[in-house]
Design a protein around this motif. Structure first.
Motif, PDB file in Angstrom:
ATOM      1  N   LYS B   2      -9.135   0.228  -4.767  1.00  0.00           N
ATOM      2  CA  LYS B   2      -9.076   0.497  -3.343  1.00  0.00           C
ATOM      3  C   LYS B   2      -7.753   1.190  -2.990  1.00  0.00           C
ATOM      4  O   LYS B   2      -7.716   2.122  -2.202  1.00  0.00           O
ATOM      5  CB  LYS B   2      -9.229  -0.814  -2.577  1.00  0.00           C
ATOM      6  CG  LYS B   2      -9.506  -0.570  -1.123  1.00  0.00           C
ATOM      7  CD  LYS B   2      -9.889  -1.826  -0.387  1.00  0.00           C
ATOM      8  CE  LYS B   2     -10.068  -1.502   1.083  1.00  0.00           C
ATOM      9  NZ  LYS B   2      -9.809  -2.651   1.927  1.00  0.00           N
ATOM     10  N   LYS B 172      -5.408   4.676   0.388  1.00  0.00           N
ATOM     11  CA  LYS B 172      -6.418   3.629   0.497  1.00  0.00           C
ATOM     12  C   LYS B 172      -7.760   4.306   0.707  1.00  0.00           C
ATOM     13  O   LYS B 172      -7.910   5.152   1.593  1.00  0.00           O
ATOM     14  CB  LYS B 172      -6.065   2.729   1.689  1.00  0.00           C
ATOM     15  CG  LYS B 172      -7.186   1.823   2.132  1.00  0.00           C
ATOM     16  CD  LYS B 172      -6.670   0.656   2.966  1.00  0.00           C
ATOM     17  CE  LYS B 172      -6.487   1.030   4.434  1.00  0.00           C
ATOM     18  NZ  LYS B 172      -6.238  -0.144   5.283  1.00  0.00           N
ATOM     19  N   ALA B 173      -8.741   3.930  -0.117  1.00  0.00           N
ATOM     20  CA  ALA B 173     -10.094   4.458   0.088  1.00  0.00           C
ATOM     21  C   ALA B 173     -10.770   3.628   1.162  1.00  0.00           C
ATOM     22  O   ALA B 173     -10.707   2.402   1.146  1.00  0.00           O
ATOM     23  CB  ALA B 173     -10.887   4.384  -1.206  1.00  0.00           C
ATOM     24  N   GLU B 176     -16.957   5.385   0.545  1.00  0.00           N
ATOM     25  CA  GLU B 176     -17.240   5.859  -0.809  1.00  0.00           C
ATOM     26  C   GLU B 176     -16.944   7.344  -0.950  1.00  0.00           C
ATOM     27  O   GLU B 176     -16.577   7.818  -2.018  1.00  0.00           O
ATOM     28  CB  GLU B 176     -18.699   5.555  -1.154  1.00  0.00           C
ATOM     29  CG  GLU B 176     -18.909   4.066  -1.300  1.00  0.00           C
ATOM     30  CD  GLU B 176     -20.339   3.698  -1.650  1.00  0.00           C
ATOM     31  OE1 GLU B 176     -21.087   4.589  -2.095  1.00  0.00           O
ATOM     32  OE2 GLU B 176     -20.686   2.524  -1.469  1.00  0.00           O
ATOM     33  N   GLU B 179     -13.394   7.459  -1.732  1.00  0.00           N
ATOM     34  CA  GLU B 179     -13.168   7.018  -3.099  1.00  0.00           C
ATOM     35  C   GLU B 179     -13.506   8.142  -4.086  1.00  0.00           C
ATOM     36  O   GLU B 179     -12.768   8.409  -5.032  1.00  0.00           O
ATOM     37  CB  GLU B 179     -14.041   5.794  -3.368  1.00  0.00           C
ATOM     38  CG  GLU B 179     -13.549   4.941  -4.499  1.00  0.00           C
ATOM     39  CD  GLU B 179     -14.241   3.580  -4.489  1.00  0.00           C
ATOM     40  OE1 GLU B 179     -14.738   3.203  -5.560  1.00  0.00           O
ATOM     41  OE2 GLU B 179     -14.290   2.942  -3.419  1.00  0.00           O
ATOM     42  N   GLU B 193      -2.636  -5.002  -5.041  1.00  0.00           N
ATOM     43  CA  GLU B 193      -3.298  -5.107  -3.750  1.00  0.00           C
ATOM     44  C   GLU B 193      -2.391  -5.702  -2.665  1.00  0.00           C
ATOM     45  O   GLU B 193      -2.302  -5.171  -1.566  1.00  0.00           O
ATOM     46  CB  GLU B 193      -4.574  -5.931  -3.903  1.00  0.00           C
ATOM     47  CG  GLU B 193      -5.490  -5.744  -2.737  1.00  0.00           C
ATOM     48  CD  GLU B 193      -6.918  -5.375  -3.149  1.00  0.00           C
ATOM     49  OE1 GLU B 193      -7.785  -5.787  -2.404  1.00  0.00           O
ATOM     50  OE2 GLU B 193      -7.163  -4.681  -4.156  1.00  0.00           O
ATOM     51  N   GLU B 197      -1.222  -3.812   0.631  1.00  0.00           N
ATOM     52  CA  GLU B 197      -1.559  -4.310   1.973  1.00  0.00           C
ATOM     53  C   GLU B 197      -0.290  -4.404   2.816  1.00  0.00           C
ATOM     54  O   GLU B 197      -0.277  -4.013   3.981  1.00  0.00           O
ATOM     55  CB  GLU B 197      -2.192  -5.721   1.902  1.00  0.00           C
ATOM     56  CG  GLU B 197      -3.477  -5.821   1.099  1.00  0.00           C
ATOM     57  CD  GLU B 197      -4.730  -5.600   1.937  1.00  0.00           C
ATOM     58  OE1 GLU B 197      -4.586  -5.119   3.082  1.00  0.00           O
ATOM     59  OE2 GLU B 197      -5.836  -5.882   1.417  1.00  0.00           O
TER      60      GLU B 197
END
Ligand SMILES: Cc1cc2nc3c(=O)[nH]c(=O)nc-3n(C[C@H](O)[C@H](O)[C@H](O)COP(=O)(O)OP(=O)(O)OC[C@H]3O[C@@H](n4cnc5c(N)ncnc54)[C@H](O)[C@@H]3O)c2cc1C
Ligand code: SF4
Ligand code: SF4
Ligand code: FES
Lengths: 294, 359
Positions: B2, B172-173, B176, B179, B193, B197
């Motif tokens: 992500k 950040k994706a 989709e 991504e 992660e 964040e």
């Protein structure tokens, strides 16, 4: 990988159907309607007969007449859906596209895009008395309505028509007017502002005056459909008020400048409503609560 | 995957790689301003910008776009029949779009993707586009996104969000689509992660704190439309406007257009072009009658559309993302924030005819 949330299916029918693409038509006949030659009726035949079915309409709707190389203009549909095999429009010569149309000839190929907008409220009008009040060349969708109602005569109560033009030679659809005049299931009240012709056997006087004399008294079951130049509407409305017509019983059709005809280009709005998509038919009660931008 | 980190080198290489699968658009400096342009050859986005002068709406909605082609040559069997031109289906990527501008596409979509009609041109372009946002660190003085439904790191309209990070970027994706783009760019260097964040949250909070101007919109929906329409302040708001149309052309949420036919010899096109409600011709009838012939009517239309008609029509807030472009570029300093506050506070009972301050 599944399709991302924002992605639409490429083959989704509604996207592939381009609402801006006109149906190709051929001009079948052009009729000069008025003595000043500024109004011509165009009868179109769809080049692909299937398109006629796709172009299913009701009186009060309009279409964009599309001339490749010139542009498109919104014009009320003058034929009735009960007339098969063609569609008709009556066009006043004004500017670029309408003047070009006037110079075209039978056999020429062009396009029509529609039907667009809402028709007159035929469901609500079922079983009701209808009085049609028209002036000048705004009689086009009213012709459509009269023919439609006469074809479904048993679905309506009394039908009255008050229609005026400057002179006898400026009336549209004269042969049809005469034929309706001869019938006993429709009250025709044709009028002109003035007539030099001593044989003129109908009314003389402005539409508001004739309306006052001939319009049936107002009641819950009587609707008025009124189309005409702003000046006619301005002076007819007080007459209808005097006769007691409720504003939700007075139906009007507006003309704002248009391009897309489908509520996207943003130019024909009156407040939050688009004349093209939410109209062009509005009741006076609706218009009373809207800006006077028409 | 992500969150990823992207160093300067990976960033530059990634942009290059993207060009083999996408038409890539990004900010470039032109004169003293930035604009979104297609990045061809080895051009790369110039990320040292606050925002572009014009909005990036043209990536999806070009200022002029061919709708149909035709020939008027009567010796050809298909003369006068309109045909859609072959369209460029290549996926598009906008790199560095600001979150407010990305959100504007969702607002505009309500117009072009209605229950009754779909605008195929806008929708196809929109669907073909991947929006890679760039979180703001230093909002402009004219920004008010936080009270216009957006924020400096808002992800509503985005497929991916990029923020600054020591020695490069973090990304950040979000969808989709985003991504897939990150993979295509080779931005796959996963980031812890929790660390990511925290970085994204810090950046967002710091930027939001810098936005000092808010507009009040909470009462717009409940005001009767005709009260606002008839409010006494419009003459005053419109007084200095020169109807140049700048505000509408550079606005990401303005979508009005004109349709025109153009021929060269027998070959013709029907195009659609951005138009502006500020122009008198916008509503002029062929007869000469004009329902919005007066400047004050057009200025009122612009603000009423954005701040009242749109609010009433969709129930999804105002038709403005608070990018501040119109405030910045209006030659006479007409300020939508002041107009919005005035409309929101307007009470016809309390109003008298005194001129309310507008600038
Ligand atoms: C719902 C509706 C129904 C109409 N029905 C009829 C009809 O039955 N018969 C008829 O003669 N006329 C009708 N009109 C008016 C007609 O559309 C205009 O006279 C015509 O568009 C003028 O175009 P032009 O190119 O000749 O003039 P120009 O002045 O060259 O106009 C340029 C463009 O502006 C737009 N435009 C200009 N005036 C108007 C206008 N009044 N309304 C809408 N768009 C305009 C058109 O897109 C037009 O192509 C109707 C208008 C509307 C909105
Ligand atoms: S930019 Fe300013 S002066 Fe120009 S049309 Fe808009 S409000 Fe008027
Ligand atoms: S109205 Fe002004 S502030 Fe709002 S989105 Fe448009 S240009 Fe930006
Ligand atoms: S004609 Fe385009 S919105 Fe009505």
């Amino acid at each position: 990988m599944t399709a991302p949330a924002r992605q639409l299916d490429e083959n989704r029918g509604d996207i592939m159907q381009n609402p801006y693409r006109p149906y190709p038509v051929r001009i079948d006949e052009i009729i000069t309607e008025t003595e000043d030659k500024n109004l011509k009726t165009f009868k179109f035949v769809f080049i692909d007969p299937e398109d006629e079915k796709r172009f299913a309409y009701l009186p009060g709707q309009f279409a964009e007449l599309s001339v490749a190389g010139k542009g498109e203009i919104p014009i009320g549909i003058a034929s009735s859906p009960t007339e098969k095999g063609f569609v008709k429009f009556t066009v006043n010569k004004v500017g670029l596209v309408s003047s070009h149309l006037h110079a075209m000839k039978a056999g020429d190929v062009m396009g029509i895009r529609g039907p667009l907008g809402h028709p007159y409220p035929w469901e609500a009008l079922k079983g009701k008395n209808v009085v049609i009040i028209g002036g000048g060349f705004a009689f086009t969708t009213l012709r459509s309505s009269i023919i439609y109602m006469l074809e479904h005569r048993d679905q309506f109560g009394q039908i009255n028509v008050i229609y005026g033009a400057r002179t006898p030679g400026m009336l549209l659809y004269v042969d049809e007017l005469k034929a309706w005049e001869a019938r006993d299931d429709i009250g025709m009240h044709i009028t002109v502002d003035g007539a030099k012709d001593p044989d003129w056997k109908y009314n003389v006087g402005f539409v508001p005056t004739i309306t006052e004399q001939k319009a049936p008294p107002a009641d819950e079951n009587t609707y008025a459909i009124i189309c005409g130049p702003p000046i006619m509407i301005k002076f007819t409305q007080p007459v209808l008020d005097k006769l007691g017509y409720g504003h939700d019983r007075i139906i009007m059709s507006l003309e704002n400048r248009m391009k897309c005809g489908i509520g996207m280009c943003g130019r024909c709005n009156i407040g939050k409503d688009f004349v093209c998509k939410d109209g062009p038919v509005f009741t006076l009660a609706q218009l009373n609560g809207m800006p006077k931008e028409y | 995957m992500k969150f990823v980190k992207i160093d300067e080198k990976q960033w530059a290489e990634g942009i290059g790689k993207l060009k083999s699968g996408y038409r890539v658009f990004g900010p470039v400096k032109e004169g003293k301003d930035h604009e979104f342009r297609e990045l061809t050859g080895d051009a790369s986005p110039d990320m040292a910008f606050s925002n572009t002068r014009l909005s990036p709406k043209s990536v999806v909605y070009p200022q002029s776009e061919v709708m149909f082609e035709y020939t008027t040559d009567e010796s050809r069997p298909d003369h006068h029949i309109l045909k859609e031109p072959r369209r460029d289906d290549t996926p598009r990527a906008v790199i560095g779009i600001r979150p407010c501008d990305a959100l504007s596409f969702l607002l505009v979509r309500r117009n072009f993707d209605s229950p009754e009609y779909k605008d195929p041109y806008w929708l196809r372009n929109y669907e073909a586009t991947t929006f890679v946002g760039y979180g703001c660190n230093d909002p402009c003085a004219t920004c008010f996104c936080t009270s216009a439904g957006s924020a400096p790191h808002d992800t509503q309209g985005l497929d991916a969000l990029v923020v600054d990070r020591d020695g490069g970027y973090a990304a950040k994706a979000i969808t989709e689509k985003g991504e897939a783009l990150m993979k295509a760019a080779g931005w796959t260097d996963a980031m812890d992660e929790a660390e990511a964040e925290a970085l994204f949250a810090d950046r967002a909070a710091a930027a939001e704190k810098k936005i000092t101007r808010q507009v009040a919109t909470d009462k717009l929906a409940e005001k009767p439309s005709m009260d606002l329409y008839d409010a006494p302040f419009w003459e005053d708001v419109a007084f200095s406007c020169i109807n140049c149309g700048t505000c509408t052309y550079l606005c990401p949420t303005c979508w009005c257009f004109d349709i025109q036919d153009e021929c060269r010899g027998c070959e013709g096109v029907r195009t659609r072009n951005w138009d502006s409600c500020m122009a008198p011709l916008f509503t002029a009838h062929g007869s000469g009658h004009n329902p919005r012939g007066e400047k004050v009517q057009r200025v009122r239309q612009r603000f009423m559309h954005k701040l009242k008609y749109y609010v009433d029509k969709y129930g999804e807030g105002i038709q403005c993302v608070g990018c501040g472009r119109c405030v910045r570029s209006c030659p006479v300093n007409i300020d939508i924030r002041k107009v919005c506050d005035m409309m929101n506070a307007y009470d016809p009972e309390a109003a008298n005819d005194c001129a309310c301050p507008t600038t």
